[in-house]
Design a protein around this motif. Structure first.
Motif, PDB file in Angstrom:
ATOM      1  N   THR A   1      55.460   3.920  17.260  1.00 24.30           N
ATOM      2  CA  THR A   1      55.593   4.127  18.704  1.00 24.30           C
ATOM      3  C   THR A   1      57.024   4.409  19.128  1.00 24.30           C
ATOM      4  N   LYS A   2      57.995   4.012  18.336  1.00 26.74           N
ATOM      5  CA  LYS A   2      59.395   4.275  18.671  1.00 26.74           C
ATOM      6  C   LYS A   2      59.809   5.703  18.337  1.00 26.74           C
ATOM      7  N   ASN A   3      58.948   6.421  17.609  1.00 26.53           N
ATOM      8  CA  ASN A   3      59.254   7.794  17.200  1.00 26.53           C
ATOM      9  C   ASN A   3      58.209   8.750  17.791  1.00 26.53           C
ATOM     10  N   PRO A   4      58.457   9.289  18.981  1.00 20.63           N
ATOM     11  CA  PRO A   4      57.483  10.189  19.612  1.00 20.63           C
ATOM     12  C   PRO A   4      57.164  11.426  18.781  1.00 20.63           C
ATOM     13  N   LEU A   5      58.081  11.842  17.927  1.00 16.34           N
ATOM     14  CA  LEU A   5      57.832  13.031  17.105  1.00 16.34           C
ATOM     15  C   LEU A   5      56.735  12.793  16.069  1.00 16.34           C
ATOM     16  N   ALA A   6      56.400  11.541  15.794  1.00 14.07           N
ATOM     17  CA  ALA A   6      55.367  11.225  14.810  1.00 14.07           C
ATOM     18  C   ALA A   6      53.984  11.687  15.260  1.00 14.07           C
ATOM     19  N   VAL A   7      53.827  11.953  16.532  1.00 16.29           N
ATOM     20  CA  VAL A   7      52.525  12.396  17.048  1.00 16.29           C
ATOM     21  C   VAL A   7      52.289  13.890  16.790  1.00 16.29           C
ATOM     22  N   GLN A   8      53.339  14.653  16.530  1.00 17.12           N
ATOM     23  CA  GLN A   8      53.240  16.106  16.364  1.00 17.12           C
ATOM     24  C   GLN A   8      52.152  16.548  15.373  1.00 17.12           C
ATOM     25  N   PRO A   9      52.066  15.963  14.172  1.00 16.77           N
ATOM     26  CA  PRO A   9      51.060  16.449  13.214  1.00 16.77           C
ATOM     27  C   PRO A   9      49.614  16.242  13.676  1.00 16.77           C
ATOM     28  N   HIS A  10      49.404  15.404  14.697  1.00 19.36           N
ATOM     29  CA  HIS A  10      48.044  15.058  15.117  1.00 19.36           C
ATOM     30  C   HIS A  10      47.637  15.706  16.438  1.00 19.36           C
ATOM     31  N   LEU A  11      48.524  16.462  17.040  1.00 22.77           N
ATOM     32  CA  LEU A  11      48.224  17.051  18.352  1.00 22.77           C
ATOM     33  C   LEU A  11      47.042  18.009  18.311  1.00 22.77           C
ATOM     34  N   ARG A  12      46.907  18.748  17.234  1.00 24.17           N
ATOM     35  CA  ARG A  12      45.821  19.746  17.156  1.00 24.17           C
ATOM     36  C   ARG A  12      44.452  19.090  17.217  1.00 24.17           C
ATOM     37  N   LYS A  13      44.349  17.842  16.755  1.00 22.31           N
ATOM     38  CA  LYS A  13      43.071  17.143  16.828  1.00 22.31           C
ATOM     39  C   LYS A  13      42.831  16.529  18.206  1.00 22.31           C
TER      40      LYS A  13
ATOM     41  N   VAL B   1      52.314   4.993  23.551  1.00 24.59           N
ATOM     42  CA  VAL B   1      51.994   6.385  23.215  1.00 24.59           C
ATOM     43  C   VAL B   1      50.757   6.877  23.966  1.00 24.59           C
ATOM     44  N   GLU B   2      49.759   6.021  24.138  1.00 27.60           N
ATOM     45  CA  GLU B   2      48.553   6.448  24.849  1.00 27.60           C
ATOM     46  C   GLU B   2      48.845   6.756  26.309  1.00 27.60           C
ATOM     47  N   ASN B   3      49.842   6.099  26.892  1.00 29.49           N
ATOM     48  CA  ASN B   3      50.198   6.371  28.285  1.00 29.49           C
ATOM     49  C   ASN B   3      50.945   7.684  28.429  1.00 29.49           C
ATOM     50  N   TRP B   4      51.940   7.907  27.580  1.00 27.77           N
ATOM     51  CA  TRP B   4      52.685   9.157  27.754  1.00 27.77           C
ATOM     52  C   TRP B   4      51.882  10.363  27.309  1.00 27.77           C
ATOM     53  N   LEU B   5      50.949  10.200  26.366  1.00 21.68           N
ATOM     54  CA  LEU B   5      50.071  11.327  26.028  1.00 21.68           C
ATOM     55  C   LEU B   5      49.126  11.642  27.193  1.00 21.68           C
ATOM     56  N   GLY B   6      48.723  10.632  27.928  1.00 20.15           N
ATOM     57  CA  GLY B   6      47.938  10.866  29.143  1.00 20.15           C
ATOM     58  C   GLY B   6      48.732  11.658  30.166  1.00 20.15           C
ATOM     59  N   GLU B   7      50.019  11.372  30.255  1.00 19.04           N
ATOM     60  CA  GLU B   7      50.898  12.122  31.157  1.00 19.04           C
ATOM     61  C   GLU B   7      51.076  13.558  30.661  1.00 19.04           C
ATOM     62  N   VAL B   8      51.193  13.740  29.345  1.00 17.04           N
ATOM     63  CA  VAL B   8      51.250  15.094  28.770  1.00 17.04           C
ATOM     64  C   VAL B   8      49.993  15.870  29.153  1.00 17.04           C
TER      65      VAL B   8
ATOM     66  N   ALA C   1      43.220   3.461  28.166  1.00 19.96           N
ATOM     67  CA  ALA C   1      42.960   4.016  26.842  1.00 19.96           C
ATOM     68  C   ALA C   1      43.021   5.541  26.901  1.00 19.96           C
ATOM     69  N   PHE C   2      43.441   6.122  25.819  1.00 21.35           N
ATOM     70  CA  PHE C   2      43.556   7.571  25.719  1.00 21.35           C
ATOM     71  C   PHE C   2      42.338   8.064  24.936  1.00 21.35           C
ATOM     72  N   SER C   3      41.361   8.602  25.634  1.00 19.97           N
ATOM     73  CA  SER C   3      40.069   8.936  25.022  1.00 19.97           C
ATOM     74  C   SER C   3      40.171   9.973  23.907  1.00 19.97           C
ATOM     75  N   ARG C   4      41.192  10.790  23.904  1.00 15.20           N
ATOM     76  CA  ARG C   4      41.313  11.822  22.870  1.00 15.20           C
ATOM     77  C   ARG C   4      41.641  11.237  21.495  1.00 15.20           C
ATOM     78  N   PHE C   5      42.009   9.964  21.433  1.00 15.12           N
ATOM     79  CA  PHE C   5      42.226   9.318  20.139  1.00 15.12           C
ATOM     80  C   PHE C   5      40.937   9.230  19.330  1.00 15.12           C
ATOM     81  N   PHE C   6      39.781   9.371  19.969  1.00 15.71           N
ATOM     82  CA  PHE C   6      38.510   9.315  19.250  1.00 15.71           C
ATOM     83  C   PHE C   6      38.359  10.465  18.262  1.00 15.71           C
TER      84      PHE C   6
END
Length: 85
Positions: free
Chosen positions: A20-32, A71-78, A1-6
């Motif tokens: 999940t097929k569009n990695p760019l969809a995460v961009q608007p939520h990165l600041r949170k 997405v939770e896995n690759w964000l963990g890698e980020v 699990a990616f704890s920052r999703f909380f």
């Protein structure tokens, strides 16, 4: 699990997970999810090469990566690469 999703609302989390097929969809939520990170730099082939702040400061990643799998896995890698950079 990616704890920052909380830090995201249920609607924001559903928006990310439903695209999940569009990695760019995460961009608007990165600041949170990550303090002081506004966007990631995606190349044309979706390789992630840097992180960018709201003040337009760019920090190149020490290693590049592709957003593959859940997405939770690759964000963990980020997150790991952010710390190394």
């Amino acid at each position: 699990a990616f704890s920052r999703f909380f830090f995201l609302s249920n609607d924001e989390l559903l928006q990310i997970l439903s695209q999940t097929k569009n990695p760019l969809a995460v961009q608007p939520h990165l600041r949170k999810c990550f303090e002081a990170i506004n966007t990631l730099t995606f190349e044309g082939d979706l390789k992630i090469t840097a992180m960018n702040s709201v003040e337009n400061e760019r920090v190149p990643f020490s290693e590049h990566m592709y957003p593959e799998g859940n997405v939770e896995n690759w964000l963990g890698e980020v997150e790991r690469i952010m710390k190394d950079s």
